[in-house]
Design a protein around this motif. Structure first.
Motif, PDB file in Angstrom:
ATOM      1  N   GLY A 137     -35.383  24.394  22.344  1.00 17.43           N
ATOM      2  CA  GLY A 137     -35.877  24.697  23.683  1.00 17.43           C
ATOM      3  C   GLY A 137     -34.878  24.324  24.752  1.00 17.43           C
ATOM      4  O   GLY A 137     -34.137  23.346  24.640  1.00 17.43           O
ATOM      5  N   GLU A 138     -34.856  25.141  25.772  1.00 13.39           N
ATOM      6  CA  GLU A 138     -33.927  24.935  26.885  1.00 13.39           C
ATOM      7  C   GLU A 138     -34.274  23.682  27.686  1.00 13.39           C
ATOM      8  O   GLU A 138     -33.385  22.966  28.143  1.00 13.39           O
ATOM      9  CB  GLU A 138     -33.953  26.175  27.786  1.00 13.39           C
ATOM     10  N   ALA A 139     -35.562  23.390  27.840  1.00 11.81           N
ATOM     11  CA  ALA A 139     -35.977  22.249  28.659  1.00 11.81           C
ATOM     12  C   ALA A 139     -35.433  20.933  28.099  1.00 11.81           C
ATOM     13  O   ALA A 139     -34.925  20.099  28.854  1.00 11.81           O
ATOM     14  CB  ALA A 139     -37.491  22.189  28.766  1.00 11.81           C
ATOM     15  N   LEU A 146     -40.977  14.327  33.362  1.00 11.93           N
ATOM     16  CA  LEU A 146     -41.760  15.002  34.400  1.00 11.93           C
ATOM     17  C   LEU A 146     -41.001  16.178  35.010  1.00 11.93           C
ATOM     18  O   LEU A 146     -41.553  17.264  35.193  1.00 11.93           O
ATOM     19  CB  LEU A 146     -42.151  14.016  35.491  1.00 11.93           C
ATOM     20  N   ARG A 147     -39.736  15.968  35.301  1.00 16.89           N
ATOM     21  CA  ARG A 147     -38.905  16.980  35.960  1.00 16.89           C
ATOM     22  C   ARG A 147     -38.807  18.265  35.130  1.00 16.89           C
ATOM     23  O   ARG A 147     -38.852  19.364  35.663  1.00 16.89           O
ATOM     24  CB  ARG A 147     -37.507  16.417  36.218  1.00 16.89           C
ATOM     25  N   PHE A 148     -38.651  18.091  33.814  1.00 15.16           N
ATOM     26  CA  PHE A 148     -38.446  19.244  32.940  1.00 15.16           C
ATOM     27  C   PHE A 148     -39.721  19.648  32.198  1.00 15.16           C
ATOM     28  O   PHE A 148     -39.670  20.501  31.321  1.00 15.16           O
ATOM     29  CB  PHE A 148     -37.298  18.964  31.965  1.00 15.16           C
ATOM     30  N   ASP A 149     -40.848  19.034  32.550  1.00 19.10           N
ATOM     31  CA  ASP A 149     -42.153  19.369  31.987  1.00 19.10           C
ATOM     32  C   ASP A 149     -42.096  19.431  30.458  1.00 19.10           C
ATOM     33  O   ASP A 149     -42.462  20.433  29.837  1.00 19.10           O
ATOM     34  CB  ASP A 149     -42.647  20.703  32.568  1.00 19.10           C
ATOM     35  N   LEU A 150     -41.615  18.341  29.857  1.00 14.53           N
ATOM     36  CA  LEU A 150     -41.432  18.304  28.413  1.00 14.53           C
ATOM     37  C   LEU A 150     -42.763  18.169  27.679  1.00 14.53           C
ATOM     38  O   LEU A 150     -43.689  17.529  28.170  1.00 14.53           O
ATOM     39  CB  LEU A 150     -40.506  17.145  28.025  1.00 14.53           C
ATOM     40  N   LYS A 190     -29.004  16.558  29.080  1.00 17.65           N
ATOM     41  CA  LYS A 190     -27.821  16.663  29.934  1.00 17.65           C
ATOM     42  C   LYS A 190     -28.054  15.940  31.262  1.00 17.65           C
ATOM     43  O   LYS A 190     -27.191  15.200  31.751  1.00 17.65           O
ATOM     44  CB  LYS A 190     -27.498  18.142  30.174  1.00 17.65           C
ATOM     45  N   TRP A 191     -29.243  16.139  31.845  1.00 19.12           N
ATOM     46  CA  TRP A 191     -29.569  15.519  33.128  1.00 19.12           C
ATOM     47  C   TRP A 191     -29.614  13.994  33.011  1.00 19.12           C
ATOM     48  O   TRP A 191     -29.067  13.283  33.855  1.00 19.12           O
ATOM     49  CB  TRP A 191     -30.912  16.068  33.624  1.00 19.12           C
TER      50      TRP A 191
END
Length: 63
Positions: A8-10, A39-43, A16-17
């Motif tokens: 998955g891209e998220a 939270l930021r990437f809605d994992l 990376k972030w």
């Protein structure tokens, strides 16, 4: 034990972030950055668990 990154891209963007944030803010607790990334990437729960475990393991192997 081998840990496989979930697809998955998220999750890729989150790893990376987090890595960038850790480099830019070495005094900020890694677990706090990881929580922000979740939270930021809605994992998903599986992705969140992977990210937490990945950075726990990484911290143990660093000098």
């Amino acid at each position: 034990m081998t840990t496989v990154m979930p697809e998955g891209e998220a999750i890729r963007k989150a790893v990376k972030w987090v890595s960038n944030c850790v480099q830019e803010n070495p005094d900020k607790p890694v677990q706090k950055i990881v929580c922000e990334a979740i939270l930021r990437f809605d994992l998903s729960p599986i992705e969140a668990e992977f990210l937490m475990d990945f950075y726990k393991a990484k911290r143990r192997t660093e000098p």
